[in-house]
Design a protein around this motif. Sequence first.
Motif, short mmCIF file in Angstrom:
data_model
loop_
_atom_site.label_atom_id
_atom_site.label_comp_id
_atom_site.label_asym_id
_atom_site.label_seq_id
_atom_site.Cartn_x
_atom_site.Cartn_y
_atom_site.Cartn_z
N THR A 185 0.83 -1.19 0.00
CA THR A 185 0.00 0.00 0.00
C THR A 185 0.87 1.25 0.00
N ASN A 186 0.67 2.07 -1.02
CA ASN A 186 1.30 3.38 -1.11
C ASN A 186 0.40 4.37 -0.38
N MET A 187 0.90 4.94 0.73
CA MET A 187 0.11 5.89 1.51
C MET A 187 0.76 7.27 1.40
N VAL A 188 -0.01 8.25 0.96
CA VAL A 188 0.56 9.60 0.81
C VAL A 188 0.49 10.30 2.16
N GLY A 189 1.65 10.37 2.83
CA GLY A 189 1.69 10.94 4.17
C GLY A 189 2.81 11.94 4.36
N GLN A 190 3.30 12.46 3.25
CA GLN A 190 4.45 13.35 3.30
C GLN A 190 4.21 14.52 2.36
N ARG A 191 4.35 15.73 2.88
CA ARG A 191 4.18 16.93 2.05
C ARG A 191 5.53 17.31 1.49
N GLY A 192 5.71 17.09 0.19
CA GLY A 192 6.99 17.43 -0.43
C GLY A 192 8.10 16.52 0.07
N ILE A 193 9.32 16.97 -0.12
CA ILE A 193 10.48 16.21 0.33
C ILE A 193 11.42 17.16 1.05
N ARG A 194 12.31 16.60 1.86
CA ARG A 194 13.24 17.42 2.61
C ARG A 194 14.35 17.88 1.67
N THR A 195 14.61 19.16 1.68
CA THR A 195 15.75 19.70 0.92
C THR A 195 16.60 20.50 1.89
N GLY A 211 11.47 22.60 8.61
CA GLY A 211 10.69 21.53 9.20
C GLY A 211 10.85 20.22 8.45
N VAL A 212 9.95 19.30 8.73
CA VAL A 212 10.04 17.96 8.16
C VAL A 212 8.83 17.70 7.28
N PRO A 213 8.98 16.82 6.28
CA PRO A 213 7.88 16.57 5.33
C PRO A 213 6.72 15.75 5.89
N VAL A 214 6.96 15.00 6.98
CA VAL A 214 5.91 14.11 7.47
C VAL A 214 4.65 14.90 7.83
N ARG A 215 3.48 14.31 7.55
CA ARG A 215 2.20 14.91 7.96
C ARG A 215 1.43 13.85 8.72
N TYR A 216 1.43 13.99 10.04
CA TYR A 216 0.81 12.96 10.88
C TYR A 216 -0.67 12.81 10.57
N GLU A 217 -1.35 13.92 10.31
CA GLU A 217 -2.79 13.83 10.05
C GLU A 217 -3.06 13.09 8.74
N ALA A 218 -2.13 13.19 7.78
CA ALA A 218 -2.29 12.46 6.52
C ALA A 218 -2.02 10.97 6.72
N ILE A 219 -1.02 10.64 7.55
CA ILE A 219 -0.77 9.24 7.87
C ILE A 219 -1.98 8.66 8.59
N ASP A 220 -2.54 9.43 9.51
CA ASP A 220 -3.73 8.98 10.25
C ASP A 220 -4.89 8.72 9.28
N ALA A 221 -5.12 9.65 8.36
CA ALA A 221 -6.22 9.50 7.39
C ALA A 221 -5.97 8.28 6.50
N ALA A 222 -4.71 8.10 6.07
CA ALA A 222 -4.38 6.97 5.19
C ALA A 222 -4.59 5.64 5.92
N LEU A 223 -4.15 5.57 7.17
CA LEU A 223 -4.34 4.34 7.95
C LEU A 223 -5.83 4.07 8.13
N GLY A 224 -6.61 5.13 8.32
CA GLY A 224 -8.05 4.97 8.47
C GLY A 224 -8.70 4.44 7.20
N ARG A 225 -8.20 4.86 6.05
CA ARG A 225 -8.71 4.35 4.77
C ARG A 225 -8.24 2.93 4.50
N LEU A 226 -7.03 2.63 4.97
CA LEU A 226 -6.45 1.32 4.73
C LEU A 226 -7.15 0.23 5.56
N ALA A 227 -7.50 0.55 6.80
CA ALA A 227 -7.99 -0.46 7.75
C ALA A 227 -9.12 -1.32 7.19
N PRO A 228 -10.22 -0.73 6.67
CA PRO A 228 -11.31 -1.61 6.19
C PRO A 228 -10.90 -2.48 5.01
#
Length: 160
Positions: free
Chosen positions: A81-91, A96-113
Amino acid sequence: MGDAISYVQGDATAPQGKGVKVIAHVCNDLGGWGKGFVLALSRRWPEPEAAFRRWHRERAGNDFGLGAVQLVQVERYVWVTNMVGQRGIRTSRSQGVPVRYEAIDAALGRLAPQVVELGASVHMPRIGCGLAGGRWSRVEPLIEARLTGAGVPVTVYDHD
């Protein structure tokens, strides 16, 4: 309630155990695929990268974006499963950092069912904590709430 997350030494692209397995990892929203865990995936199977690049390329007509998930079958009993949980990339210039916890949370919520429907277990590296720059102390509770809390067995792989 599901059990706690299992932690093992090993390679998440070679998931352990029986039954249907879903390998989960976090991608960025720029369509980039070239560093970190994705390289190990691509050495094993071409399909996840090809599907991700197509999903990004055709994003005007699909759900590609932060929090979205794409399930790609790579073997009879193995999915990625490709989960989009990162805004851009680190340069070097980025703040700050690219990770977006709320996006990871949403993706995991979509993945679970979808995982429940497949009757699968989920296997992953410490998602969001490599190049995405996240902290496991923030990611782990999301996995517990969305996956193990829904009865999905989860194994996290730490490389030796």
